[in-house]
Design a protein around this motif. Structure first.
Motif, short mmCIF file in Angstrom:
data_model
loop_
_atom_site.label_atom_id
_atom_site.label_comp_id
_atom_site.label_asym_id
_atom_site.label_seq_id
_atom_site.Cartn_x
_atom_site.Cartn_y
_atom_site.Cartn_z
N ILE A 1 -77.30 5.97 148.16
CA ILE A 1 -77.27 4.76 147.34
C ILE A 1 -75.93 4.06 147.57
N LEU B 1 -75.07 -3.53 141.07
CA LEU B 1 -75.75 -4.37 142.05
C LEU B 1 -76.10 -5.73 141.44
N ASN C 1 -75.48 2.16 138.95
CA ASN C 1 -75.58 1.54 140.28
C ASN C 1 -76.40 0.26 140.23
N LYS C 2 -77.48 0.28 139.44
CA LYS C 2 -78.31 -0.93 139.30
C LYS C 2 -77.52 -2.04 138.62
N GLU D 1 -79.56 -1.84 148.93
CA GLU D 1 -79.31 -0.86 147.88
C GLU D 1 -78.93 0.51 148.44
N GLN E 1 -82.65 -3.90 137.05
CA GLN E 1 -83.57 -4.18 138.15
C GLN E 1 -84.28 -5.51 137.93
#
Length: 594
Positions: free
Chosen positions: A207, A489, A485-486, A547, A528
């Motif tokens: 990731i 991003l 992490n999402k 990603e 997301q």
């Protein structure tokens, strides 16, 4: 007819030649009890329109079909492939009937990834585990029997779900690693597909590490501080007024005891909110203050009812009118790239306010007036909170969004919610699913009404609630990292993921593991959603979002080269046979035409 048969023959041979074949362990019931058996799974991926086809012999249970759809979704997300542009064909063959099917989910995910990426498989590895929509690997039964299946398939490595090393067999607690060693099988626990991939291939899927965007984080804190100040100010003022009123009133022992208890509870919540605010947990502080406000609103209107100043029916009509006005305010706001998070929060809260009011009316007609006041108070404040949210951002700023552009994304989220809810209901047929089924119905209604943003949010609610049974005993650290992490991003795209950051912060403040897991799931889903909305609205700009990164897996490289060469030799031979067959069939029909 001959042409059709020839075409089908060629298609079958081509698919077989370029398919991934992976072995999975299963359990079969015999006269001597349960035994482990290997199952062959052939996977083909072709250009298509997002379908997953399954052919099983002997027939397997429906849960395997649900697993296949989730496996395809996860494989697409991990590899960055849009599975709406592919069809997946899965052929399962076993010499004996097998019990269950979801335990092959993780294995199918690995197979689809390798087929999408044209990677060779290490034939010495076998795996068991369900697949969850976030890529984590879930628990299964029959661990020891499946290790035996790995031995029968001449596999030297067996991957099992994290946390299932020790198996209870009656009064014995058997170590699966030691059990495997006796059979010559190395047993390894894995928590996710990311951990499993390096054992099957000479690649690692990592990731990508996006850093936190401190500008966005500060923007989030500013927004939440503003919201918290509004809620806390209202709650403190109401608490002071009601404290004085209760000091000078008496409505009988039971009512007085109940009202004072609720007042004390609201005081504790306000103190908690103050501490959370001091700790920089602004979303958590807002939630605590809002919960205090609900209690105080309930006390206020209970007092009016007891004094004869207000009847319950009139109060509910008043709340109904207020919610209607709040709804007009929320839906009058322009939807822009800069405020779609706030607009979504407002629409969700209006929807919740309407549901709470329905419950209030039901309680009223059942003669449960105290309960009706409680639901009515919650509904009123939920409607007001919708207006607070949409007022956080000036809708004159930012590029206005044509909401119809979100229709394909809403359909995608709705399909995903139906897939996950059906899958979970198949795995847990006794589960009380009224909550997420209600969200799914609301998502469908919102979609039909053209309210695509609300349809996305309600579909998301369905997914989170449906997934809780899948991940409730899962790896919290994995879910936390996945969520963070999402968020990072989403921030890298310039979005302020208010909901995702809020839920993440709230999860961090909780002690109950299941609640923590639920809010980490909400956080990752909302992040997301932000990513998906930005991608959908910027298709013409072709936003590139990476990603994951694919890196060499040095530990398995030497072994994998041998397997790759073996596969290539088979491929050359198969291709030659196909070429001969194609030539023969083509020549036959050429002669027939002349």
């Amino acid at each position: 007819m001959k042409k059709i048969l020839a075409a089908l023959l060629i298609t079958f041979l081509l698919n077989s030649a370029f398919a991934v074949v992976i072995k999975a362990p299963a359990v079969s019931l015999t006269d001597y009890g349960y035994v482990g058996v290997p199952v062959n799974i052939q996977i083909n991926v072709t250009k298509g329109d997002g379908h997953v086809f399954m052919d099983t012999l002997p027939l397997t249970e429906l849960d395997m079909q649900g697993s296949a759809r989730i496996a395809s979704k996860v494989a697409g997300e991990i590899t960055g492939k849009d599975m709406g542009n592919y069809n997946v064909y899965i052929t399962v063959r076993s010499d004996v009937p097998v019990v269950g099917g979801p335990s092959a989910g993780a294995t199918m995910t690995i197979g689809i990834i390798c087929e999408l990426m044209n990677w060779s498989l290490n034939k010495d590895v076998m795996m068991t585990g369900t697949i969850n929509p976030d890529g984590s690997v879930g628990p299964v039964g029959g661990i020891l029997e499946k290790i035996e299946a790995a031995k029968k398939a001449n596999c030297t490595v067996m991957l099992i779900p994290k946390g299932q090393r020790f198996v209870n067999e009656g009064d014995n607690n058997i170590d699966a690693v030691e059990f495997g060693e006796k059979l010559g099988v190395k047993v390894i626990e894995v928590g996710s597909i990311y951990e499993a991939i390096p054992h099957f291939t000479d690649k690692k899927i990592v990731i990508k590490d996006y850093p936190e965007n401190y500008i966005v984080e500060e923007r989030y804190k500013t927004i939440m501080k503003q919201l918290n100040d509004n809620v806390t100010k209202l709650a403190n003022k109401k608490y002071e007024n009601l404290s004085k009123e209760l000091e000078n009133s008496y409505f009988g022992y039971e009512y007085q005891k109940m009202l004072l208890s609720e007042l004390e509870s609201s005081k504790s919540l306000l103190e908690e909110a103050n501490q959370e605010y001091m700790d920089g947990k602004y979303y958590s502080a807002t939630c605590s203050a809002f919960n205090a406000l609900i209690k105080l609103e309930t006390i206020e209107h209970t007092l009016k009812y007891l004094k004869g100043e207000e009847d319950v029916k009139s109060y509910l009509f008043e709340v109904q009118n207020e919610i209607n006005d709040d709804k007009k305010t929320v839906y009058s706001k322009n939807l822009t790239l800069d405020n779609f998070e706030e607009i979504l929060a407002g629409r969700v809260r209006i929807s919740e306010a309407e549901e709470l009011l329905d419950n209030a009316w039901k309680s009223y007609y059942l003669g449960k007036y105290d309960e009706a006041i409680k639901y009515g108070s919650f509904a009123k404040l939920r409607g007001e909170s919708a207006v607070w949210w949409v007022s956080l951002y000036n809708d004159n700023d930012g590029k206005i969004i044509n909401e119809s552009k979100l229709k394909p994304l809403a359909q995608q989220y709705l399909d995903n919610a139906e897939t996950i809810s059906t899958y979970v209901e198949t795995l847990f047929p006794g589960l009380v699913a009224n909550s997420f089924e209600n969200d799914l119905d609301n998502a469908k209604k919102a979609y039909e009404d053209g309210d695509y943003l609300l349809a996305i949010a309600k579909s998301l609610d369905t997914c989170v609630k449906a997934e809780i049974p899948l991940v409730m005993f899962g790896d919290i650290d994995y879910l936390k990292k996945y969520s963070r992490n999402k968020i990072n991003l989403a921030e890298s795209l310039g979005v302020t993921p208010i909901s995702a950051l809020g839920y993440y912060e709230y999860a961090e403040s909780l002690d109950d593991n299941i609640s923590k897991i639920m809010y980490y799931k909400y956080s990752s889903y909302y992040a997301q959603m932000d990513i998906d909305v930005m991608k959908e609205l910027n298709k013409s700009n072709k936003i590139e979002i990476t990603e994951v990164e694919i890196v060499p897996n040095e530990n398995e490289k030497g072994k994998e080269i041998v397997n790759a060469k073996e596969d290539n030799n088979v491929g050359v031979i198969t291709s030659a046979l196909i070429a001969g067959l194609v030539g023969f069939v083509g020549g036959y029909f050429a002669r027939a035409r002349t």
